[in-house]
Scaffold this motif. Sequence first.
Motif, PDB file in Angstrom:
ATOM      1  N   LEU A 109       0.844  -1.144   0.136  1.00  0.00           N
ATOM      2  CA  LEU A 109      -0.059  -0.158   0.093  1.00  0.00           C
ATOM      3  C   LEU A 109       0.667   1.139   0.122  1.00  0.00           C
ATOM      4  CD1 LEU A 109      -3.174   0.739   0.111  1.00  0.00           C
ATOM      5  CD2 LEU A 109      -2.588   1.035   2.591  1.00  0.00           C
ATOM      6  N   ASP A 110       1.880   1.213   0.796  1.00  0.00           N
ATOM      7  CA  ASP A 110       2.937   2.304   0.835  1.00  0.00           C
ATOM      8  C   ASP A 110       3.447   2.597  -0.481  1.00  0.00           C
ATOM      9  OD1 ASP A 110       2.508   3.172   3.407  1.00  0.00           O
ATOM     10  OD2 ASP A 110       3.948   1.675   4.246  1.00  0.00           O
ATOM     11  N   GLU A 111       3.875   1.566  -1.197  1.00  0.00           N
ATOM     12  CA  GLU A 111       4.359   1.757  -2.285  1.00  0.00           C
ATOM     13  C   GLU A 111       3.440   2.423  -3.437  1.00  0.00           C
ATOM     14  OE1 GLU A 111       7.955  -1.619  -2.371  1.00  0.00           O
ATOM     15  OE2 GLU A 111       5.717  -2.171  -2.946  1.00  0.00           O
ATOM     16  N   LEU A 112       2.122   1.817  -3.573  1.00  0.00           N
ATOM     17  CA  LEU A 112       1.189   2.436  -4.287  1.00  0.00           C
ATOM     18  C   LEU A 112       0.894   3.899  -4.184  1.00  0.00           C
ATOM     19  CD1 LEU A 112      -1.262   1.371  -6.300  1.00  0.00           C
ATOM     20  CD2 LEU A 112      -2.650   1.597  -4.090  1.00  0.00           C
ATOM     21  N   PHE A 113       0.899   4.051  -2.782  1.00  0.00           N
ATOM     22  CA  PHE A 113       0.600   5.551  -2.620  1.00  0.00           C
ATOM     23  C   PHE A 113       1.769   6.723  -2.955  1.00  0.00           C
ATOM     24  CE2 PHE A 113      -3.185   4.598  -0.767  1.00  0.00           C
ATOM     25  CZ  PHE A 113      -3.920   5.398  -0.414  1.00  0.00           C
ATOM     26  N   ARG A 114       3.046   5.863  -2.791  1.00  0.00           N
ATOM     27  CA  ARG A 114       4.280   6.914  -3.506  1.00  0.00           C
ATOM     28  C   ARG A 114       4.254   7.111  -4.914  1.00  0.00           C
ATOM     29  NH1 ARG A 114       7.319   3.658   0.448  1.00  0.00           N
ATOM     30  NH2 ARG A 114       8.107   2.383  -1.213  1.00  0.00           N
ATOM     31  N   ARG A 122      -8.109   7.706  -5.802  1.00  0.00           N
ATOM     32  CA  ARG A 122      -9.598   8.117  -5.343  1.00  0.00           C
ATOM     33  C   ARG A 122     -10.419   7.424  -5.766  1.00  0.00           C
ATOM     34  NH1 ARG A 122     -10.065  13.831  -3.530  1.00  0.00           N
ATOM     35  NH2 ARG A 122      -9.278  13.108  -1.641  1.00  0.00           N
ATOM     36  N   PRO A 123     -10.589   7.226  -7.189  1.00  0.00           N
ATOM     37  CA  PRO A 123     -11.811   6.192  -7.776  1.00  0.00           C
ATOM     38  C   PRO A 123     -11.838   4.854  -7.263  1.00  0.00           C
ATOM     39  CG  PRO A 123     -10.739   7.545  -9.404  1.00  0.00           C
ATOM     40  CD  PRO A 123      -9.905   7.839  -8.258  1.00  0.00           C
ATOM     41  N   ALA A 124     -10.703   4.180  -7.308  1.00  0.00           N
ATOM     42  CA  ALA A 124     -10.392   2.971  -6.743  1.00  0.00           C
ATOM     43  C   ALA A 124     -10.717   2.941  -5.198  1.00  0.00           C
ATOM     44  CB  ALA A 124      -9.321   2.199  -6.970  1.00  0.00           C
ATOM     45  N   ASP A 159      -4.803  -5.077  -9.708  1.00  0.00           N
ATOM     46  CA  ASP A 159      -5.545  -5.477  -8.637  1.00  0.00           C
ATOM     47  C   ASP A 159      -6.036  -4.277  -7.635  1.00  0.00           C
ATOM     48  OD1 ASP A 159      -5.791  -8.110  -9.259  1.00  0.00           O
ATOM     49  OD2 ASP A 159      -4.125  -8.869  -7.914  1.00  0.00           O
ATOM     50  N   TRP A 160      -5.059  -3.491  -7.497  1.00  0.00           N
ATOM     51  CA  TRP A 160      -5.330  -1.965  -6.791  1.00  0.00           C
ATOM     52  C   TRP A 160      -6.109  -1.088  -7.360  1.00  0.00           C
ATOM     53  CZ3 TRP A 160      -4.348  -2.196  -1.743  1.00  0.00           C
ATOM     54  CH2 TRP A 160      -3.256  -2.687  -1.110  1.00  0.00           C
ATOM     55  N   LEU A 161      -5.945  -0.662  -8.628  1.00  0.00           N
ATOM     56  CA  LEU A 161      -6.587   0.309  -9.117  1.00  0.00           C
ATOM     57  C   LEU A 161      -7.461  -0.172 -10.617  1.00  0.00           C
ATOM     58  CD1 LEU A 161      -3.457   2.908  -9.354  1.00  0.00           C
ATOM     59  CD2 LEU A 161      -5.315   2.544  -7.480  1.00  0.00           C
ATOM     60  N   GLY A 162      -7.524  -1.531 -10.960  1.00  0.00           N
ATOM     61  CA  GLY A 162      -8.164  -1.811 -12.058  1.00  0.00           C
ATOM     62  C   GLY A 162      -7.159  -2.004 -13.127  1.00  0.00           C
ATOM     63  N   GLN A 163      -7.536  -2.597 -14.216  1.00  0.00           N
ATOM     64  CA  GLN A 163      -6.819  -3.231 -15.438  1.00  0.00           C
ATOM     65  C   GLN A 163      -6.401  -1.780 -16.409  1.00  0.00           C
ATOM     66  OE1 GLN A 163      -5.565  -6.142 -15.630  1.00  0.00           O
ATOM     67  NE2 GLN A 163      -6.761  -6.343 -13.601  1.00  0.00           N
ATOM     68  N   HIS A 164      -7.089  -0.679 -16.134  1.00  0.00           N
ATOM     69  CA  HIS A 164      -6.805   0.460 -16.975  1.00  0.00           C
ATOM     70  C   HIS A 164      -5.676   1.510 -16.321  1.00  0.00           C
ATOM     71  CE1 HIS A 164      -9.645  -0.707 -19.790  1.00  0.00           C
ATOM     72  NE2 HIS A 164     -10.618  -0.532 -18.952  1.00  0.00           N
ATOM     73  N   ALA A 165      -5.087   0.999 -15.075  1.00  0.00           N
ATOM     74  CA  ALA A 165      -4.043   1.782 -14.528  1.00  0.00           C
ATOM     75  C   ALA A 165      -2.798   1.767 -15.184  1.00  0.00           C
ATOM     76  CB  ALA A 165      -3.930   0.975 -12.945  1.00  0.00           C
TER      77      ALA A 165
END
Length: 569
Positions: A109-114, A122-124, A159-165
């Motif tokens: 989660l920390d890596e994602l937020f960086r 926000r959408p996810a 998986d975190w943000l959807g396949q269009h990330a």
Amino acid sequence: MSSAKPQSKQPGTADLNNPLYYLENMETVLGWVQSHHGDLLTGDELDRLASFHSLSRPARALLTRMVMRTGDLFRSDKLNYPELGVPESRALEELDGADWLDTDPLLSLDELFRLFTLGELRPAARPLLEAAGKPANLPKGQMRDALFSQFPDPLTVGDWLGQHAKPVVRLKTMALFDRVRLMFFGNLRQSWSDFVLVELGHQQYEPVPFTPDSRAFQHRSEVDLYLAMHRCRERLDEGVPAAEVWLDVPGPCENAWLTSRRDRLLLELGRQAERQGDRELALDAFASSGHREARLKQLRLLVRLKRHQEAWAIASEWRSHDLSDAEAQGLARILKRLASRLGKTPPVPPARPAIRDISLTLPKPAMGSVEYAVQQHLHREETPAFYVENTLINGLFGLLCWQTIFAPVPGAFFHPFHVGPADLTREDFVSRRQAAFEQCFALLADGSYPERILANYRAKQGTTNPFVIWPVINEELLSLALDCIPAEDLETLFRRLLRNVREHRSGFPDLIRFFPGVTDTEKRYEMVEVKGPGDRLQDHQIRWLEFFAVEGIPASVCYVRWQDDGVME
């Protein structure tokens, strides 16, 4: 796999006019390490480095850019390097095909937020926050805290943000590049940018023979030991309790250079433990460290703990050691304090010698410093004065001992671009070169030192040396110094300099004045420390001036007052 051979000759430096100069410098690093440290790398690591050269030039350049950046995770849409000459996507595809990248890495989660902005997250995050009863418009930090308990495990970006990330890639070999960086620089404090992104060609470096025996690392286990100590230091810097880090500090080793690194680690661990209230651990760490600062810290902590008898025993034994002036001063203060609390007779402090001083009243200059004002006031054709501060005595020492300073002592030089030895300020800098320094001092005794100094001055002109500041050391100044400063005085000054290079390279007086027409050898020069209105002597300056007084070296302090009725033009 490429058949390119690692470098064995002295490497050059890239021209900054080449837009891929950083790739040339990276190839220099890799070639140097493969040539000089290849036996410390595994077969797989050597194969990986060799495969670097089989990549296309754009792929090698992009890989270099990724290695130079912080961390091992990269958003492919943020890699923008037009000098590659091809789309970044093509270079990424080649790196993926050669197994340099993980193109679907797991992210915490920390890596994602960086990696992603609040707007992208926000959408996810909105439905997850609403399901948890949290507002959807939380700031980024609060959003991360709200989601952490629900998602402790890493997931892919899809998986975190959807396949269009936006795609994320992870460089698989960052640990190998860190190992290479360590073997090239001799530390992990310096980043790739310290070499790869600078133009090294504008400086001349002393060529130092690099042999297997002169390497700091003789075995792979020693590289591993350094990396383990580095991880301990990183954890301390991240705020991990010192007691936890203490458990992972490697034990003593026979490698003197690594021992000094361990001593510094233990000193820092002791500091952190003391700040964290773990005083017993701090005492253990200070006692285990051989760093020159650790003993004073141990004694001061024992005094605060009211363990006066224990502190007295350690301090009394330590008095017999060869101490720098600063150490001796700190120890004397501790012994005096302990003596009053234990009812003992404190050591008699040495008599403080008188420091000669003079006063001048000068018109305040329209421009320039007070030092230059005094220099101009004192300067005469027959008695020239120069503003030299720390440069002259250091410079004379550096020129006399040039070959000793650049001797290929193990752990002193790691690559061809050193300004000076890496162990210059280490406690054993002198002891590891003692015989060579004595040979230099023998030149002072037999009178042949001017030839050595002048020969090095002419042969080494412009070559970097940690003691020689070339713009200041000119032939006129050098000739006057060699003519007017007795060899006995030079040896006295140089020996004190070597007692603690870190402390004693500074604190010299601002000016030197020569009297070449005087026949008395004791009165042919004088050093002058200048103090303007409101300025006062610093501790390290006082220590030098008192040393001068004891040794009979001509020096004084000039206190300046400005006239009220004029300005010197």
